[in-house]
Every structure is written in C-alpha cells, then in structure tokens.
Design a protein around this motif. Structure first.
Motif, PDB file in Angstrom:
ATOM      1  N   ILE A   1       0.854  -1.199   0.000  1.00  0.00           N
ATOM      2  CA  ILE A   1       0.000   0.000   0.000  1.00  0.00           C
ATOM      3  C   ILE A   1       0.892   1.253   0.000  1.00  0.00           C
TER       4      ILE A   1
ATOM      5  N   ALA B   1       3.132   3.637   5.223  1.00  0.00           N
ATOM      6  CA  ALA B   1       2.333   2.846   6.174  1.00  0.00           C
ATOM      7  C   ALA B   1       3.231   1.920   6.991  1.00  0.00           C
ATOM      8  N   GLY B   2       2.879   1.738   8.250  1.00  0.00           N
ATOM      9  CA  GLY B   2       3.652   0.861   9.117  1.00  0.00           C
ATOM     10  C   GLY B   2       3.710  -0.556   8.586  1.00  0.00           C
ATOM     11  N   ILE B   3       2.623  -1.001   7.977  1.00  0.00           N
ATOM     12  CA  ILE B   3       2.579  -2.374   7.480  1.00  0.00           C
ATOM     13  C   ILE B   3       3.596  -2.577   6.348  1.00  0.00           C
TER      14      ILE B   3
ATOM     15  N   TRP C   1      -4.970  -6.009   6.690  1.00  0.00           N
ATOM     16  CA  TRP C   1      -5.133  -5.718   8.112  1.00  0.00           C
ATOM     17  C   TRP C   1      -6.601  -5.806   8.496  1.00  0.00           C
TER      18      TRP C   1
ATOM     19  N   TRP D   1      -7.188   5.730   5.764  1.00  0.00           N
ATOM     20  CA  TRP D   1      -7.532   4.311   5.887  1.00  0.00           C
ATOM     21  C   TRP D   1      -8.987   4.243   6.334  1.00  0.00           C
TER      22      TRP D   1
ATOM     23  N   THR E   1     -10.404   2.466   8.522  1.00  0.00           N
ATOM     24  CA  THR E   1     -10.516   2.435   9.981  1.00  0.00           C
ATOM     25  C   THR E   1     -10.459   3.844  10.561  1.00  0.00           C
ATOM     26  N   GLU E   2      -9.547   4.639  10.054  1.00  0.00           N
ATOM     27  CA  GLU E   2      -9.341   5.975  10.609  1.00  0.00           C
ATOM     28  C   GLU E   2     -10.387   6.963  10.119  1.00  0.00           C
TER      29      GLU E   2
ATOM     30  N   TRP F   1      -1.360   2.962  15.540  1.00  0.00           N
ATOM     31  CA  TRP F   1      -1.409   1.493  15.666  1.00  0.00           C
ATOM     32  C   TRP F   1      -0.152   1.034  16.388  1.00  0.00           C
TER      33      TRP F   1
ATOM     34  N   THR G   1       3.029  -1.498  14.602  1.00  0.00           N
ATOM     35  CA  THR G   1       2.873  -0.881  13.276  1.00  0.00           C
ATOM     36  C   THR G   1       3.542   0.496  13.166  1.00  0.00           C
ATOM     37  N   HIS G   2       3.261   1.365  14.129  1.00  0.00           N
ATOM     38  CA  HIS G   2       3.773   2.732  14.053  1.00  0.00           C
ATOM     39  C   HIS G   2       4.905   2.982  15.044  1.00  0.00           C
TER      40      HIS G   2
ATOM     41  N   ASN H   1      -2.275  -7.044  11.593  1.00  0.00           N
ATOM     42  CA  ASN H   1      -1.674  -6.855  10.266  1.00  0.00           C
ATOM     43  C   ASN H   1      -1.070  -8.164   9.788  1.00  0.00           C
TER      44      ASN H   1
HETATM   45  N1  PBE Z   1      -2.774   0.143   8.241  1.00  0.00           N
HETATM   46  C1  PBE Z   1      -4.126   0.548   8.632  1.00  0.00           C
HETATM   47  C2  PBE Z   1      -1.950   1.251   8.773  1.00  0.00           C
HETATM   48  C3  PBE Z   1      -2.521   1.557  10.075  1.00  0.00           C
HETATM   49  C4  PBE Z   1      -3.980   1.468   9.771  1.00  0.00           C
HETATM   50  C5  PBE Z   1      -2.491  -1.126   8.851  1.00  0.00           C
HETATM   51  C6  PBE Z   1      -2.719   0.109   6.792  1.00  0.00           C
HETATM   52  C7  PBE Z   1      -0.426   1.162   8.653  1.00  0.00           C
HETATM   53  O1  PBE Z   1       0.079   0.162   8.179  1.00  0.00           O
HETATM   54  O2  PBE Z   1       0.286   2.118   9.005  1.00  0.00           O
END
Ligand code: PBE
Length: 267
Positions: free
Chosen positions: A18, A22-24, A69, A175, A177-178, A222, A226-227, A250
């Motif tokens: 993505i 992004a953290g993922i 995720w 996203w 979710t956000e 997250w 993730t973050h 994730n």
């Molecule tokens: N995500 C959704 C985000 C956090 C929310 C998993 C794509 C990320 O990877 O940063």
C-alpha cells in the motif's frame, strides 16, 4: 526456486503493498529479511489499488499476496486468510491509541477528557465502515452511529465540560478504519461545543503535526508494532492517552484458494 506450489513464479515474486509510509509496509519489508525471502519484492501503491488488484485476481481465480489488516471490509467481501507469521514480524494483536498535543489539557480540558475516555470495539468501528463502504459519506455514517449509540457516547463525554467553540484540529490518514474513528470522535466533539476540523495527511505528518502542535489530536496510532518508528521519533513531544480500540491485526493475506498457509511457505 521451489517454493510451495510455485507461488513465487505465479505471482512474479510480488507482494502487493500500500502507501509507502504505512507501518505495514515496514513490517512487510522486515518479513522479507526475517523469512529469507530474497527473491520477493513489496510493491508500493495505495490501499485502494491493493484492493483493486485483489479483486481482479479473485475474479480470475489467480494467486495473489497482499498486505492486509483487520478490521477491514475486504474480509467480508472476499474469502481470505492471513498467512501464519511464526516469527511475529507483523506484531500479532495490536491496539489503536489516541494521541494529543502537549498543552491540549490546559487549552481545551473538555476535549481532552473526551479524547481520554474515547474507547470502542471492533464491531462498533465495523458498523461505521460498512456504511461508508456502501457509499455513505463518512461524516454522515459517523453521525448515524453516534445517534444510535448514546450510552457509549455518554461514557466518553462523562464529566467533560462543554467547549465554547474552541477549534480542535484532528489529523488522520485515509484508511477506512481511521475515516470511521476520526469522524465519530469529531462528531462527538462538535456536539459538545468544539469547532472541529478534520485534516487528511500521510502517516509521518500525522505524528509530526501532533508533536509540533499544528494539530490537536489523532486517534490513529497502531501500536505497539505498526507505528513504532513514528512513535519513538515523536514520543517526547506528544501525550499518549492509550488505546481507543483493541484487537487490530496486520499481515500477509491471500485468497483462501491459494494453497499456502504460512509466510514460511514463500521460501
Ligand atoms: N494500516 C491501517 C496502517 C494503520 C492502519 C495497517 C494500513 C499502517 O500500516 O500504518
């Protein structure tokens, strides 16, 4: 290259990712190292493009591997599975934290109390996301959820003094979710006397904005995995109010018909 069922050759050794920040994406790159997947690449793109590729592959019953995720509507729309992650590169079950700027407690104590008390669960969030996915405007979906859940909202606003039109600037990443969480908390703050603006940014600027005070708050951190890098960079300059939602996840995701079960099987 003898990986299970020739999955590498069939997917051109590409994992569909993505947005680069992004953290993922950092986790997915780490997975290549952790699992010794030297031949594989993570393809950068966007969340929307990832879902479009996934849908196209499923329509053609072709193998595909994506970064995925939960919560996400794609698990309702398609028959998907997470690949096992025995090295825990994707961090297992996580939570989403609310983070506000230093000084918000003094400048807007009522808003601070509401942020501090904001907490809901996956099915609440999914109720908003489903409406948005069906085409409802996120602000309208949030208002609908807030109207339908007065007891939950009352817990968040309990003891919070009303605002007098003070501005509150929320930052978020686009996203699903956000979009849901930020619109819901924005609606609640508005109903409690604050002049709320929502500002869509990338992940780095989201953390930086709250840290440098140009934004008041975010409900989109997250953690703990993730973050983590963003969190560590800015933790001295932010106020972490803890989880607003538990049980996110994730990983690498494939359609169920793809005959591998673990990230190890990509070797
Ligand atoms: N995500 C959704 C985000 C956090 C929310 C998993 C794509 C990320 O990877 O940063």
């Amino acid at each position: 290259n003898e990986n299970a069922n020739g999955i590498g050759a069939q997917t051109d050794y590409k994992i569909i990712g993505i947005e680069p920040g992004a953290g993922i994406m950092a986790q997915a790159k780490n997975s290549l190292t952790d699992y010794g997947l030297d031949d594989w690449k993570i393809v950068e793109g966007s969340s929307a493009a990832m879902v479009a590729e996934l849908k196209k592959a499923i329509d053609n019953q072709k193998p595909i591997i994506v970064t995925g995720w939960s919560p996400h509507w794609m698990f309702q729309a398609f028959d998907l599975k997470y690949l096992d992650d025995p090295n825990n590169t994707f961090g297992g079950a996580e939570h989403i934290n609310t983070i506000v700027r230093k000084g918000l407690e003094q400048d807007a104590p009522g808003a601070y109390t509401i942020f501090d008390q904001f907490s809901w669960n996956i099915s609440d969030m999914e109720a908003v996301m489903v409406e948005v996915h069906k085409g409802m405007d996120p602000a309208e979906a949030a208002e609908k959820w807030v109207a339908a859940n007065p007891d939950k909202v009352a817990e968040w606003t309990n003891g919070a003094q009303s605002g007098n039109g003070e501005p509150i600037k929320l930052v978020y990443v686009a996203w699903d979710t956000e979009l849901a969480s930020t619109n819901v908390i924005g609606t609640v703050l508005r109903q409690n006397g604050y002049d709320v603006t929502l500002s869509q940014v990338e992940v780095g600027p989201m953390f930086a904005g709250v840290a440098n005070g140009s934004a008041d708050a975010m409900v989109a951190a997250w953690l703990p995995s993730t973050h983590l890098e963003y969190y560590n960079t800015y933790k001295k300059d932010i106020v972490d109010l803890g989880p607003n939602l538990q049980g996110t996840k994730n990983g690498l995701v494939v359609p169920k018909y793809v005959e591998i079960d673990s990230i190890d099987d990509l070797k």
